[in-house]
Design a protein around this motif. Structure first.
Motif, PDB file in Angstrom:
ATOM      1  N   GLU A  61      61.315  47.684 -64.806  1.00 53.16           N
ATOM      2  CA  GLU A  61      62.332  48.642 -64.357  1.00 53.16           C
ATOM      3  C   GLU A  61      61.983  49.181 -62.973  1.00 53.16           C
ATOM      4  N   GLU A  62      61.768  48.302 -62.040  1.00 55.39           N
ATOM      5  CA  GLU A  62      61.514  48.688 -60.645  1.00 55.39           C
ATOM      6  C   GLU A  62      62.599  48.076 -59.784  1.00 55.39           C
ATOM      7  N   ASP A  63      63.354  48.931 -59.108  1.00 50.19           N
ATOM      8  CA  ASP A  63      64.529  48.488 -58.358  1.00 50.19           C
ATOM      9  C   ASP A  63      64.255  48.580 -56.865  1.00 50.19           C
ATOM     10  N   PHE A  64      64.830  47.610 -56.124  1.00 48.10           N
ATOM     11  CA  PHE A  64      64.684  47.568 -54.665  1.00 48.10           C
ATOM     12  C   PHE A  64      66.065  47.423 -54.056  1.00 48.10           C
ATOM     13  N   GLN A  65      66.354  48.259 -53.065  1.00 47.64           N
ATOM     14  CA  GLN A  65      67.625  48.220 -52.357  1.00 47.64           C
ATOM     15  C   GLN A  65      67.350  48.250 -50.855  1.00 47.64           C
ATOM     16  N   ARG A  66      68.072  47.378 -50.142  1.00 48.19           N
ATOM     17  CA  ARG A  66      67.939  47.304 -48.680  1.00 48.19           C
ATOM     18  C   ARG A  66      69.194  47.911 -48.071  1.00 48.19           C
ATOM     19  N   VAL A  67      69.018  49.037 -47.321  1.00 50.56           N
ATOM     20  CA  VAL A  67      70.143  49.768 -46.746  1.00 50.56           C
ATOM     21  C   VAL A  67      69.901  49.966 -45.255  1.00 50.56           C
ATOM     22  N   ARG A  84      69.348  60.221 -49.064  1.00 48.55           N
ATOM     23  CA  ARG A  84      69.785  58.870 -49.464  1.00 48.55           C
ATOM     24  C   ARG A  84      69.034  58.398 -50.699  1.00 48.55           C
ATOM     25  N   LEU A  85      67.747  58.727 -50.807  1.00 51.83           N
ATOM     26  CA  LEU A  85      66.991  58.366 -52.000  1.00 51.83           C
ATOM     27  C   LEU A  85      67.532  59.073 -53.232  1.00 51.83           C
ATOM     28  N   THR A  86      67.856  60.359 -53.088  1.00 56.70           N
ATOM     29  CA  THR A  86      68.388  61.120 -54.225  1.00 56.70           C
ATOM     30  C   THR A  86      69.732  60.571 -54.665  1.00 56.70           C
ATOM     31  N   HIS A  96      60.634  55.810 -53.449  1.00 57.55           N
ATOM     32  CA  HIS A  96      59.850  55.365 -52.286  1.00 57.55           C
ATOM     33  C   HIS A  96      60.816  54.802 -51.247  1.00 57.55           C
ATOM     34  N   HIS A  97      60.491  55.010 -49.969  1.00 53.66           N
ATOM     35  CA  HIS A  97      61.268  54.411 -48.882  1.00 53.66           C
ATOM     36  C   HIS A  97      60.300  53.848 -47.837  1.00 53.66           C
ATOM     37  N   VAL A 112      66.061  50.116 -43.902  1.00 53.01           N
ATOM     38  CA  VAL A 112      65.205  50.869 -44.807  1.00 53.01           C
ATOM     39  C   VAL A 112      65.208  50.183 -46.168  1.00 53.01           C
ATOM     40  N   LEU A 113      64.008  50.039 -46.734  1.00 59.01           N
ATOM     41  CA  LEU A 113      63.862  49.518 -48.087  1.00 59.01           C
ATOM     42  C   LEU A 113      63.642  50.692 -49.035  1.00 59.01           C
ATOM     43  N   LEU A 114      64.572  50.858 -49.995  1.00 58.97           N
ATOM     44  CA  LEU A 114      64.473  51.911 -50.999  1.00 58.97           C
ATOM     45  C   LEU A 114      64.034  51.292 -52.321  1.00 58.97           C
ATOM     46  N   SER A 115      63.122  51.973 -52.982  1.00 59.25           N
ATOM     47  CA  SER A 115      62.662  51.483 -54.282  1.00 59.25           C
ATOM     48  C   SER A 115      62.395  52.674 -55.192  1.00 59.25           C
TER      49      SER A 115
END
Length: 524
Positions: A61-67, A84-86, A96-97, A112-115
């Motif tokens: 359950e670890e998610d990664f998003q590229r924004v 943006r993380l919230t 984490h960003h 930015v990579l958000l996880s």
């Protein structure tokens, strides 16, 4: 060095290790339930709970998003990233960003990579147990984000890299672009039928997903680096066949673990290091732990207190060492001073002995030493302070150099001492008064008077030039300190009380010579 507690967390269990002296030991595992957490707390109570702890999570359950976000700096950038993380991950506090550069066109926004760990219930029981035991938790780390340091250490600089590692939770596939993480997925090591998964087929699925998400363009080769134990390299080599856009490279787990500096302690860890990658990642984390990947908030307070206490101890140790060094220097200087004092005392005794021997050879003195010293002092005072015409003569000579038209005729020098008409006690009135000691310069120099008579070599009847020459000469004399110049007789007497008489061309003195008289008074 301090002992470090390393905890490897998966969805099913948590394994506890210890790192000390470059060696990884332990390996006790606890099931992810209430009983396992209680056993874990009992384990911590018996294994140095005051040492710092590092929690490494390997969760599905670890998610990664590229924004992309507008490029701003300072506090505004931090607020924008937190907001943006919230918005992206509202249900979890573990976020984490990572800013990975800027776009090349348009507004040049930040990439930015958000996880985040989207299931906080897998982590919170263990974190709260450490909080209850007041154990300093240094940070919560991700195996995926930690693989960035592994990629840099292995110098894998491919433009499109897929790093595949076998871990307790399954096969971890992490995609990197020029060393920066873009995506990661965790697949089980066993499929639903109980057979080992085909790594080649899973890699093809991952590559298809990356292409569909436009993380890599079609036609770009994907470098797939698979880290496996040496015993399994033959089986995996048959599964990993190169394709038109996929290039496989196998690296043995033993060589990579040796490159990270892992030294196995007991047999269990050595056996585990031969099958899985987590001891290698734990060793990489223990050697150079970065800042916590995921925010912990108040769960990190005991670590901050522990770090402040360690810093205070370090500062105290440095101050103690400095004070000890300063004390040593002072003791050494005292020893040197004592040696110098002994040497000087010996030299003084030797000189005293020489003096007594020399004085013994000298014949008896005519007078006492005090009288001889007084006589020498008087002689020096007479030589330096007695009144002589030499000083005023030098002043006059210097002034005559600047006025060559003046010729000196006569000098009358005398010392000005106070006069007393009354005779001294016991002195006959018919006797001459004694000479004052000021003439000899005792106790100080006496005022001096010099009467100067000179004439001016000028043309006949040129009275203006005569007056100007005398004035220039008087000013040259008056420039000297403590010297007063008084005109007693000018070359042309223009006073109102004197009758002015004569004829043009009539000579009073010598032809063409105008005489004048000056009184010079020098006061010390």
């Amino acid at each position: 060095m301090f002992t470090k507690h390393l905890f490897y967390l998966t969805s099913e269990q948590l394994c506890a290790y210890e790192w000390q002296g470059g060696r990884l030991t332990g390996g006790a595992c606890f099931v992810n339930n209430r009983g396992g957490v209680d056993d874990f707390m009992d384990y911590i109570d018996s294994h140095h709970p005051g040492s710092p702890a590092y929690l490494l999570a390997d969760l599905i359950e670890e998610d990664f998003q590229r924004v992309t976000l507008p490029h701003v700096r300072g506090g505004a950038a931090r607020q924008l990233l937190q907001r943006r993380l919230t918005q992206q991950y509202r249900e979890t506090p573990f976020r984490h960003h990572e800013v990975q550069g800027r776009e090349t066109g348009g507004r040049r926004d930040d990439i930015v990579l958000l996880s985040a760990l989207t299931n906080p219930s897998s982590v919170q029981p263990w974190v709260e147990a450490l909080e209850q035991l007041r154990m300093p938790l240094a940070g919560l780390y991700s195996t995926t984000l930690l693989c960035e340091a592994l990629v840099r250490k292995l110098r894998l600089n491919d433009a499109h890299l897929l790093l595949v590692t076998q871990q307790s939770a399954g096969w971890r596939q992490s995609y990197f672009q020029k060393g920066m993480l873009k995506f990661s997925r965790l697949t089980p090591a066993i499929d639903r039928d109980g057979n080992p998964v085909n790594i080649g087929a899973e890699t093809a699925k991952t590559q298809q997903f990356l292409t569909s998400q436009r993380l890599m363009a079609r036609g770009n080769p994907l470098q797939a680096v698979v880290i496996v134990p040496a015993a399994d390299s033959g089986t995996l080599d048959a599964q990993c066949e190169d394709g038109p856009e996929t290039i496989f490279r196998l690296m043995t787990l033993e060589s990579v673990a040796a490159g990270t500096g892992l030294k196995a302690g007991d047999d269990d860890v050595a056996d585990l290091a031969g099958r899985m990658a987590e001891p290698m990642l734990l060793a990489l984390l223990a050697r150079r732990p970065p800042e916590s990947h995921y925010t912990l908030g108040t769960w990190q307070r005991y670590f901050k207190l522990w770090r402040a206490r360690v810093n205070l101890y370090a500062v105290s140790a440095v101050m103690a060492i400095c004070c000890a060094g300063w004390t040593g220097v002072n003791l050494w200087q005292e020893h040197q001073s004592n040696r110098d004092s002994i040497r000087l005392a010996a030299e003084a005794a030797h000189f005293d002995q020489q003096y007594r021997g020399t004085m013994a050879e000298i014949p008896p003195r005519v007078t006492s030493t005090a009288n001889m010293r007084a006589a020498v002092n008087v002689e020096r005072m007479l030589a330096t302070q007695s009144a002589t015409p030499l000083g005023l003569s030098a002043v006059v000579s210097e002034a005559l150099e600047s006025t060559p038209q003046i010729r000196l005729l006569q000098l009358d020098w005398k010392v000005s001492v106070p006069s007393s008409s009354a005779p001294a006690p016991g002195q006959d009135a018919t006797q001459a008064a004694p000479i004052s000691s000021l003439v000899a310069g005792i106790p100080g120099r006496a005022p001096q008077i010099l009467m100067l008579e000179a004439e001016i070599m000028t043309e006949q009847d040129d009275y203006r030039n005569a007056v100007d020459s005398m004035t220039q000469f008087a000013k040259a004399l008056a420039r000297h300190p403590h010297l007063t110049v008084e005109v007693e007789k000018p070359p042309v007497d223009t006073r109102s009380s004197v009758k002015l008489a004569g004829k043009a061309g009539t000579q009073v003195a010598a032809p063409g010579h105008a005489r004048f008289t000056l009184n010079l008074v020098w006061k010390p």
